[in-house]
Design a protein around this motif. Structure first.
Motif, PDB file in Angstrom:
ATOM      1  N   CYS B  14     -40.338 -14.546  -1.483  1.00 29.93           N
ATOM      2  CA  CYS B  14     -40.678 -13.588  -0.477  1.00 29.93           C
ATOM      3  C   CYS B  14     -39.093 -13.447   0.457  1.00 29.93           C
ATOM      4  CB  CYS B  14     -41.397 -14.111   0.683  1.00 29.93           C
ATOM      5  SG  CYS B  14     -43.390 -14.183  -0.243  1.00 29.93           S
ATOM      6  N   ASP B  15     -38.553 -14.475   0.802  1.00 23.03           N
ATOM      7  CA  ASP B  15     -37.537 -14.478   1.795  1.00 23.03           C
ATOM      8  C   ASP B  15     -36.316 -13.851   0.814  1.00 23.03           C
ATOM      9  OD1 ASP B  15     -38.482 -16.228   3.410  1.00 23.03           O
ATOM     10  OD2 ASP B  15     -37.478 -18.316   2.800  1.00 23.03           O
ATOM     11  N   HIS B  16     -36.115 -13.744  -0.604  1.00 25.17           N
ATOM     12  CA  HIS B  16     -35.372 -13.074  -1.166  1.00 25.17           C
ATOM     13  C   HIS B  16     -35.592 -11.610  -1.155  1.00 25.17           C
ATOM     14  CE1 HIS B  16     -32.400 -12.340  -4.443  1.00 25.17           C
ATOM     15  NE2 HIS B  16     -33.428 -11.681  -4.968  1.00 25.17           N
ATOM     16  N   LEU B  17     -36.888 -11.035  -1.445  1.00 20.50           N
ATOM     17  CA  LEU B  17     -37.246  -9.967  -1.289  1.00 20.50           C
ATOM     18  C   LEU B  17     -37.276  -9.332   0.268  1.00 20.50           C
ATOM     19  CD1 LEU B  17     -40.554 -10.069  -3.391  1.00 20.50           C
ATOM     20  CD2 LEU B  17     -38.366  -9.048  -4.113  1.00 20.50           C
ATOM     21  N   PHE B  18     -37.283 -10.098   1.238  1.00 22.66           N
ATOM     22  CA  PHE B  18     -37.121  -9.737   2.570  1.00 22.66           C
ATOM     23  C   PHE B  18     -35.646  -9.403   2.859  1.00 22.66           C
ATOM     24  CE2 PHE B  18     -35.218 -10.731   6.742  1.00 22.66           C
ATOM     25  CZ  PHE B  18     -36.277 -10.069   7.599  1.00 22.66           C
ATOM     26  N   SER B  19     -34.781 -10.323   2.319  1.00 21.39           N
ATOM     27  CA  SER B  19     -33.270 -10.017   2.325  1.00 21.39           C
ATOM     28  C   SER B  19     -32.826  -8.637   1.652  1.00 21.39           C
ATOM     29  CB  SER B  19     -32.436 -11.024   1.720  1.00 21.39           C
ATOM     30  OG  SER B  19     -32.955 -12.393   2.216  1.00 21.39           O
ATOM     31  N   GLN B  20     -33.423  -8.478   0.350  1.00 17.72           N
ATOM     32  CA  GLN B  20     -33.180  -7.298  -0.417  1.00 17.72           C
ATOM     33  C   GLN B  20     -33.509  -6.060   0.436  1.00 17.72           C
ATOM     34  OE1 GLN B  20     -31.508  -7.146  -3.331  1.00 17.72           O
ATOM     35  NE2 GLN B  20     -31.524  -5.230  -2.593  1.00 17.72           N
ATOM     36  N   MET B  21     -34.783  -6.053   1.035  1.00 17.20           N
ATOM     37  CA  MET B  21     -35.233  -4.961   1.793  1.00 17.20           C
ATOM     38  C   MET B  21     -34.321  -4.692   3.247  1.00 17.20           C
ATOM     39  SD  MET B  21     -38.813  -5.207   3.912  1.00 17.20           S
ATOM     40  CE  MET B  21     -38.518  -6.272   4.938  1.00 17.20           C
ATOM     41  N   GLU B  22     -33.964  -5.809   3.653  1.00 20.97           N
ATOM     42  CA  GLU B  22     -33.110  -5.826   4.939  1.00 20.97           C
ATOM     43  C   GLU B  22     -31.686  -5.208   4.481  1.00 20.97           C
ATOM     44  OE1 GLU B  22     -32.779  -8.542   8.734  1.00 20.97           O
ATOM     45  OE2 GLU B  22     -31.684  -9.092   7.105  1.00 20.97           O
ATOM     46  N   ASN B  23     -31.379  -5.609   3.543  1.00 23.25           N
ATOM     47  CA  ASN B  23     -29.800  -5.371   2.854  1.00 23.25           C
ATOM     48  C   ASN B  23     -30.053  -3.864   2.624  1.00 23.25           C
ATOM     49  OD1 ASN B  23     -29.038  -7.852   3.080  1.00 23.25           O
ATOM     50  ND2 ASN B  23     -29.086  -8.075   1.057  1.00 23.25           N
ATOM     51  N   ASP B  24     -31.148  -3.229   2.065  1.00 17.72           N
ATOM     52  CA  ASP B  24     -31.421  -1.873   1.941  1.00 17.72           C
ATOM     53  C   ASP B  24     -31.396  -0.904   3.222  1.00 17.72           C
ATOM     54  OD1 ASP B  24     -31.040  -2.358  -0.625  1.00 17.72           O
ATOM     55  OD2 ASP B  24     -33.425  -2.391  -1.090  1.00 17.72           O
ATOM     56  N   CYS B  31     -34.010   5.410  -0.446  1.00 18.49           N
ATOM     57  CA  CYS B  31     -34.690   5.301  -1.660  1.00 18.49           C
ATOM     58  C   CYS B  31     -35.052   3.881  -2.272  1.00 18.49           C
ATOM     59  CB  CYS B  31     -33.923   6.085  -2.625  1.00 18.49           C
ATOM     60  SG  CYS B  31     -34.736   6.369  -4.026  1.00 18.49           S
ATOM     61  N   ALA B  32     -33.928   2.855  -2.110  1.00 14.54           N
ATOM     62  CA  ALA B  32     -33.842   1.645  -2.484  1.00 14.54           C
ATOM     63  C   ALA B  32     -34.990   0.874  -1.491  1.00 14.54           C
ATOM     64  CB  ALA B  32     -32.516   0.964  -2.363  1.00 14.54           C
ATOM     65  N   LEU B  33     -34.865   1.143  -0.311  1.00 12.98           N
ATOM     66  CA  LEU B  33     -35.768   0.730   0.805  1.00 12.98           C
ATOM     67  C   LEU B  33     -37.423   0.956   0.575  1.00 12.98           C
ATOM     68  CD1 LEU B  33     -35.763  -0.998   3.395  1.00 12.98           C
ATOM     69  CD2 LEU B  33     -35.495   1.234   4.785  1.00 12.98           C
ATOM     70  N   ASN B  34     -37.605   2.035   0.082  1.00 10.10           N
ATOM     71  CA  ASN B  34     -39.087   2.450  -0.192  1.00 10.10           C
ATOM     72  C   ASN B  34     -39.535   1.245  -1.168  1.00 10.10           C
ATOM     73  OD1 ASN B  34     -39.405   4.242   1.848  1.00 10.10           O
ATOM     74  ND2 ASN B  34     -38.728   5.983   0.489  1.00 10.10           N
ATOM     75  N   ALA B  35     -38.743   1.060  -2.245  1.00 10.31           N
ATOM     76  CA  ALA B  35     -39.218   0.358  -3.232  1.00 10.31           C
ATOM     77  C   ALA B  35     -39.176  -1.124  -2.820  1.00 10.31           C
ATOM     78  CB  ALA B  35     -38.347   0.444  -4.501  1.00 10.31           C
TER      79      ALA B  35
END
Lengths: 451, 144
Positions: B14-24, B31-35
């Protein structure tokens, strides 16, 4: 619903428990800046001057320890899951007695008053014992037995030993302001490395991975660093206070001087590496403060090792002391104050959000309307604080190393840092109170309508 | 494999996915943020579901500790879900600065919540549910 709210509130001490300490601290910082601004001569090279001692203690007790006392009371339930008891009452007494003690100490130093110094030590002893009992009792009741619990235990113990050394020193000097001695070295060692550094390390173990989404510190490192540093401090103390033959070998004595610096350098290096490899790319102000702190710690630690080795190789005691005072300044202003700012700008807005969110729930209001963290202390204001603090650090170091005529400017800049920090926290608190007032009015209005 | 290890692994995911979302969001890549946000919300809500529907009730039953730590954890789940709804609304209107301010709040709430679970609650579960762990873990739908 109500049960869960109550339980949640039990886990989080009332907002003013830590905040009263956080709001008092910058006032002592400002006092330091004023003393520095109007100091006669160069206080950096008058280490044992009574006013210099008052300035140093305004910073380490009035500012730094004040914030650490508040932070520990907040972090005990959050990081260790400890159920704190009587948090509000303990914080009220502790804050009052401790603040009076610090004020008495500063007067005692500045006025060279025996009565004020005696009163100060009595008040600070009551405060430290109260704090230590509260902390140890909370840790004992906490199911958590991790390295952070160990850090809280060791650092509180170190604070008590620092105080005991203050008693021994002042009794030895019959409550006349002391000068350099083995006793003051030990006092300084337990205060800075024990109380200050052990607590920072313990907090870093949890908040560095948490705030920046980094990997955890290596397990071996978490397990061994704190006990090693504590052992080192104990051996250092015994070697200085007794004449045990094994501790008097020069090689052993040198090792005792080098080991803590090597360990703190390693800690700084590992923290910087973890942050460099973090998953969260956003470089917020908190991360920048932590980076400044860790780079300063790396420089201060390596600098300490170089000075100690140079002392073996012909550097005079006076030159060695000259450098050590500069490294001490870097440790205090670069490491400790940066970590404090980095933490405050995360903790204060988050706590305000958390308490407002809980209040919304208690008042039956929609919690989704609680403004999030960035509304209490805006990002641009934090940026300004960061830039100002970095500039103040640079000017102070420049004044200490090369251009003493810059000291008044350094005093003004640090005064600005503390004023801004206080202002930003007060502004955040005002947002909190305004929102609470709106909630109460709405709640009252609803009840009146229903009635 | 223990309950704490499996659940801690899911926290890290979850932390990893959170970071990915925040980075986007930080890169202003809608587009990337929606996914990435959808994936984060789905994963963490699944994690909450496992806890609230399977682990917590079983733990409360076996330990007799109802109304204790699990209630506090559920309360924090609700607080996080409110932040998710705020973030979803902010995504819809493309208010990315507000989105980042909300995610900043979420990060700390999530961090201190996870710390409490990993250091206290999961360890209590490891000892209370030790005999059932072998049968229980495959039911969670998480990598073991």
């Amino acid at each position: 619903m109500i049960n869960s709210a109550l339980l949640s509130l039990v886990q989080t001490p009332p907002l003013m428990v830590p905040l009263r300490f956080f709001l008092t601290a910058p006032l002592f910082g400002l006092l330091f800046a004023l003393l520095l601004l109007f100091a006669s001569g160069n206080p950096i090279d008058l280490r044992w001057d009574p006013v210099t001692l008052a300035m140093v203690h305004a910073l380490v007790l009035g500012y730094l320890s004040m914030i650490m006392l508040g932070a520990v009371q907040q972090l005990l339930p959050v990081l260790l899951g400890a159920q704190v008891v009587q948090a509000e009452r303990v914080a009220t007494y502790l804050h009052f007695i401790y603040t009076l003690g610090v004020v008495a100490l500063l007067i005692g130093f500045a006025q060279q008053s025996r009565a004020a110094l005696q009163l100060a030590l009595l008040l600070l002893s009551v405060a430290v014992i109260l704090f230590a009992l509260f902390t140890w009792w909370s840790i004992l009741r906490s199911p958590s037995r991790n390295a952070t619990a160990m850090a809280f235990l060791f650092s509180t113990l170190s604070l008590m030993i620092t105080l005991i050394m203050a008693w021994i020193t002042l009794l030895r000097y019959q409550f006349i302001v002391p000068s350099a001695s083995v006793l003051t070295d030990i006092h300084l060692g337990w205060g800075l490395l024990g109380w200050g550094m052990l607590l920072i390390i313990g907090v870093a173990y949890q908040v560095v991975p948490m705030f920046q989404v980094t990997a955890e510190y290596p397990r071996w490192f978490r397990r061994w660093l704190l006990p090693l540093l504590l052992l080192e401090l104990l051996l250092f103390t015994v070697s200085k206070m007794t004449s045990l033959p094994i501790l008097q070998y020069s090689l052993f004595s040198l090792l005792l001087q080098l080991l803590p610096a090597a360990l703190t350098a390693l800690f700084a290096g590992i923290t910087l590496t973890l942050q460099q490899r973090r998953k969260r790319r956003l470089a917020d102000v908190s991360l920048r403060f932590w980076r400044v702190a860790m780079i300063s710690l790396l420089i201060a630690s390596v600098g300490w090792i170089v000075v100690e080795l140079s002392l073996q190789g012909g550097l005079s005691e006076a030159q060695g002391a000259w450098w050590q005072v500069r490294l001490f300044l870097l440790l205090l202003f670069g490491v400790f104050f940066s970590v404090v700012s980095g933490m405050l700008f995360k903790i204060v807005p988050f706590l305000i959000w958390l308490h407002l969110n809980n209040s919304c729930q208690q008042h039956g209001a929609y919690q989704g309307d609680t403004p999030v963290m960035g509304r209490y202390i805006p990002a641009y204001a934090m940026q300004w604080q960061y830039r100002l603090q970095l500039l103040a650090l640079m000017v102070l170091l420049l004044a200490a190393l090369l251009l003493p005529q810059l000291l008044p400017l350094a005093a003004l800049l640090w005064g600005g840092v503390f004023v801004l920090q206080e202002g930003l926290m007060l502004q955040a608190l005002k947002h909190y109170r305004d929102f609470i007032n709106v909630l109460r009015t709405t709640d009252h209005g609803q009840k009146t309508v229903q009635g | 494999m223990s309950i704490s290890r499996v659940m801690k692994g899911d926290h890290q995911r979850c932390d990893h996915l959170f970071s990915q979302m925040e980075n986007d969001a930080n890169a202003d890549d809608s587009c990337a943020l929606n996914a990435s946000s959808q994936l984060f919300f789905e994963t963490i809500e699944h994690h909450f579901g496992i806890e609230e529907e399977i682990l917590f009730p079983l733990f409360e039953e076996r330990s007799g500790l109802s109304g204790g730590p699990t209630v506090v954890m559920c309360h924090e789940h609700r607080q996080m879900k409110q932040l998710f709804s705020q973030m979803r609304r902010q995504l819809e209107v493309k208010a990315l600065a507000d989105f980042l301010a909300t995610s900043d709040t979420l990060l700390i709430l999530m961090g201190q919540h996870n710390a409490k679970e990993e250091q206290i609650l999961y360890k209590m579960m490891d000892s209370t549910l030790a005999d059932e762990a072998v049968d229980l873990l495959p039911r969670l739908g998480l990598p073991i």
